[in-house]
Design an enzyme around this catalytic site. Structure first.
Site, mmCIF file in Angstrom:
data_model
loop_
_atom_site.group_PDB
_atom_site.id
_atom_site.type_symbol
_atom_site.label_atom_id
_atom_site.label_comp_id
_atom_site.label_asym_id
_atom_site.label_seq_id
_atom_site.Cartn_x
_atom_site.Cartn_y
_atom_site.Cartn_z
ATOM 1 N N ASP A 21 42.639 16.154 47.573
ATOM 2 C CA ASP A 21 44.280 16.377 47.107
ATOM 3 C C ASP A 21 44.948 14.894 47.470
ATOM 4 O OD1 ASP A 21 46.601 17.538 47.092
ATOM 5 O OD2 ASP A 21 46.580 17.372 49.281
ATOM 6 N N ASN A 23 48.236 15.000 46.358
ATOM 7 C CA ASN A 23 49.865 14.844 46.946
ATOM 8 C C ASN A 23 49.756 15.468 48.000
ATOM 9 O OD1 ASN A 23 48.798 17.357 45.998
ATOM 10 N ND2 ASN A 23 50.314 17.356 44.223
ATOM 11 N N ASP A 98 33.215 24.564 33.786
ATOM 12 C CA ASP A 98 32.820 26.287 33.705
ATOM 13 C C ASP A 98 33.346 27.081 32.543
ATOM 14 O OD1 ASP A 98 31.716 28.190 35.849
ATOM 15 O OD2 ASP A 98 31.667 26.806 37.020
ATOM 16 N N ASP A 200 29.648 31.089 33.386
ATOM 17 C CA ASP A 200 29.829 32.423 34.890
ATOM 18 C C ASP A 200 28.940 33.490 34.157
ATOM 19 O OD1 ASP A 200 30.855 32.013 36.906
ATOM 20 O OD2 ASP A 200 32.062 34.616 36.015
ATOM 21 N N GLU A 258 25.150 31.234 34.021
ATOM 22 C CA GLU A 258 24.423 31.246 35.757
ATOM 23 C C GLU A 258 24.217 33.033 35.319
ATOM 24 O OE1 GLU A 258 26.617 32.476 39.580
ATOM 25 O OE2 GLU A 258 27.499 32.711 37.868
ATOM 26 N N HIS A 334 29.328 26.497 44.822
ATOM 27 C CA HIS A 334 30.503 27.369 45.554
ATOM 28 C C HIS A 334 30.498 28.311 46.556
ATOM 29 C CE1 HIS A 334 31.015 28.673 41.543
ATOM 30 N NE2 HIS A 334 30.936 29.419 41.802
ATOM 31 N N ASP A 335 28.954 29.311 46.096
ATOM 32 C CA ASP A 335 29.091 30.758 46.195
ATOM 33 C C ASP A 335 27.719 30.798 47.690
ATOM 34 O OD1 ASP A 335 30.842 31.640 44.415
ATOM 35 O OD2 ASP A 335 29.202 31.750 42.877
HETATM 36 C C1 NOJ Z 1 30.328 33.339 39.203
HETATM 37 C C2 NOJ Z 1 30.834 32.437 40.086
HETATM 38 O O1 NOJ Z 1 30.227 31.380 41.005
HETATM 39 C C3 NOJ Z 1 32.087 33.132 41.695
HETATM 40 O O2 NOJ Z 1 32.536 31.955 42.531
HETATM 41 C C4 NOJ Z 1 32.984 33.927 40.916
HETATM 42 O O3 NOJ Z 1 32.877 34.533 42.020
HETATM 43 C C5 NOJ Z 1 32.285 35.317 39.803
HETATM 44 N N1 NOJ Z 1 30.842 34.522 39.397
HETATM 45 C C6 NOJ Z 1 33.392 35.950 39.753
HETATM 46 O O4 NOJ Z 1 34.019 35.032 38.433
#
Ligand code: NOJ
Length: 565
Positions: A21, A23, A98, A200, A258, A334-335
């Site tokens: 971050d 700011n 993305d 995605d 993905e 991130h998932d």
């Molecule tokens: C996969 C993404 O990686 C995830 O973070 C997201 O919630 C879902 N697709 C929906 O876009």
């Protein structure tokens, strides 16, 4: 096998909200990434995959896009984005964006129009259906984030489909106009200079005609997981082929899809370097080694994972891609929960196990992905209160499990600690100052309290750190062709602790010996691996040059990579 820059590359994923971050508003931003461009260069990565930075109401942290050609206010402006692209390009780093086109935000102007009336020009951009005669949903599909995948809209008395949250309506890819608009938008970004896309849930864009009910997998629920109808539909390859013709083939870019639930033969076809559509995909089979089989909800019911199963899955994917396909290599994003907590040991053997996992991902065949903080061995977090969590998936699941499925608060928190996505989304730990140096304000999600021990500043100055180990692995990839292009051969397939393989190309051979657990198993050199000289390329413990490797005992989480001549 053709040489390609994206095979030789190491990709680093930035989840901008949690990266840095600049700011003081507590949310990471584009200027924050620019501040860390030197850090990324120092690590040595070649490509940044930037999670969504587009305009978004942030129901799903940017994966709900309301304008594909604007930057989210919290992250900065288009000028900041241009500056970021230049800062990366100046350092020889590429940038992939993305691409989230299975769905938009419900605030996207297309959807705002679409829901107004049945006869407006954008109605068919989304998937609208009449209720069943009893008023219920058009079919029994469950959303990824709990509850029905349909939302009723009383303006027009129809339901719209949303595989994710009800604020993420699915686009209707059957509509040519939708596809044209998506291709136009992609071209616009490519002409601005992006180097590719991470796509995605791209294998969800074609659904089964007629949207039939899913088979019952979870008898306790009204709604069923419907991958058989929303993934890998009949027109998927056609749509991707069209995207390639219209957009992708005109640029020297990198693409990665993905693709959960994608059959392996389709993945091979999709990534074929001549006739395929994408350079590589993220397969998910290895992400299920610790999940109970069955529904997507299996993600919350974990089991002890077994090394032979991981070997079987990864070996299968390697073999299937041979001769023209290509794999991506990852344990983190991130998932997913943090890899060192999930597959390593985030306590006693934190450092060796983080290095072991890195050695594995960077010496298999495929393009390795590093998720921010992985290079520091960042770990899962255990916040005591559900209020400390931010992820919509976690909150929806918490409600469902405590209200409908009869689980206690404690039981559900344990699931969140093990599997929840916010494990990966706590801010990057830059130093040991307040909030790990991520922000001078109040972070949007709490920092993992272990930032005083685990942080970039400490690790950059420690030659034996996880960070410096990643740096060395990335350097090795640049020096040793065999790491990128060598064919893979598995040894000792059934061994429960050791993962042993060779990589070979043009008379060069690597021998990789990995002890995946805290035991001290014995290694016996397989008879058909013969050599005159060995050179240790990297290891996570001290190893004597003179050591005879025909048989030895490994230390906990020990990893060694030898080059053999
Ligand atoms: C996969 C993404 O990686 C995830 O973070 C997201 O919630 C879902 N697709 C929906 O876009």
């Amino acid at each position: 096998m053709k040489r390609q820059w994206w095979k030789e590359a190491v990709v680093y994923q930035v989840y901008p909200r949690s990266f840095n971050d600049s700011n003081g508003d507590g949310i990471g931003d584009l200027q924050g990434i620019i501040e860390k461009a030197d850090y990324l260069q120092e690590l040595g990565v070649d490509v940044i995959w930037l999670s969504p930075v587009y305009k978004s109401p942030n129901d799903d942290n940017g994966y709900d896009i309301s304008d594909y050609q604007q930057i989210m206010d919290e992250f900065g402006t288009m000028d900041d984005w241009d500056e970021l692209l230049d800062a990366l390009h100046d350092r020889g780093i590429k940038l992939i964006m993305d691409l989230v086109v299975n769905h938009t935000s419900d605030e996207h102007p297309w959807f705002v129009e679409s829901r107004q009336s049945k006869d407006n020009p954008y109605r068919d951009y989304y998937i609208w259906r009449d209720p069943k005669p009893d008023g219920s949903e058009p079919n029994n599909w469950v959303s990824f984030f709990s509850g029905s995948a349909w939302e009723y809209d009383d303006r027009t008395n129809q339901y719209f489909l949303h595989l994710f949250t009800k604020r993420q309506p699915d686009l209707n890819w059957e509509n040519t106009e939708v596809r044209n608009d998506v291709y136009k938008m992609m071209t616009w970004w490519l002409d601005r200079g992006v180097d590719g896309f991470r796509m995605d849930v791209i294998n969800n864009i074609s659904k089964s005609p007629g949207l039939p009910d899913a088979s019952v997998k979870d008898p306790d629920s009204d709604y069923q997981f419907a991958a058989e109808h929303f993934a890998n539909g009949p027109r998927l390859m056609e749509f991707l082929g069209e995207m390639k013709e219209r957009v992708l083939k005109h640029y020297d870019i990198m693409t990665v899809g993905e693709t959960a639930f994608l059959p392996i033969d389709s993945a091979r076809k999709m990534t074929d370097e001549n006739d395929g559509f994408l350079n590589m995909v993220f397969q998910f089979e290895h992400m299920a080694v610790d999940a109970q089989p069955g529904t997507h909800a299996g993600k919350w019911e974990t089991r002890q994972w077994e090394l032979p199963e991981l070997k079987r899955i990864m070996t299968k994917w390697d073999k299937e891609m041979e001769g023209g396909g290509w794999n991506s290599l990852y344990f983190n994003n991130h998932d997913q929960p943090r890899q060192v907590s999930r597959f390593g040991d985030d306590k006693q053997y934190h450092k060796p196990s983080a290095k072991l996992l890195a050695t594995y991902l960077h010496t298999m065949r495929g393009t390795p992905y590093i998720y921010q903080g992985e290079e520091l061995g960042m770990t899962n977090v255990r916040f005591p209160s559900i209020e400390d969590y931010r992820d919509v998936e976690i909150h929806n699941m918490y409600k469902e499990y405590t209200k409908e499925r009869g689980f206690s608060h404690e039981e559900v928190m344990k699931k969140i600690w093990t599997t929840g996505r916010d494990n990966a989304r706590t801010p990057v730990q830059w130093d040991d100052s307040e909030n790990g140096g991520f922000t001078t304000g109040t972070p949007w999600i709490k920092v993992n309290p272990n930032y005083r021990e685990i942080n970039a500043k400490q690790q950059m100055s420690d030659p034996d750190s996880i960070f410096n180990y990643y740096k060395r692995l990335i350097e090795l990839r640049k020096q040793e062709d065999v790491i990128v292009y060598g064919s893979y051969e598995l040894y000792m397939a059934d061994h429960e602790e050791l993962y042993v393989y060779t990589r070979s190309v043009n008379g060069e051979k690597l021998l990789v010996i990995l002890n995946f657990f805290a035991g001290e198993p014995a290694f016996q050199l397989p008879e058909d691996i013969v050599f005159n000289h060995k050179t240790l390329l990297i290891s996570n413990y001290e190893v004597k040059d003179s050591e005879n490797i025909s048989s030895f005992t490994l230390r906990p989480y020990e990893a060694r990579v030898y080059k053999l001549n």
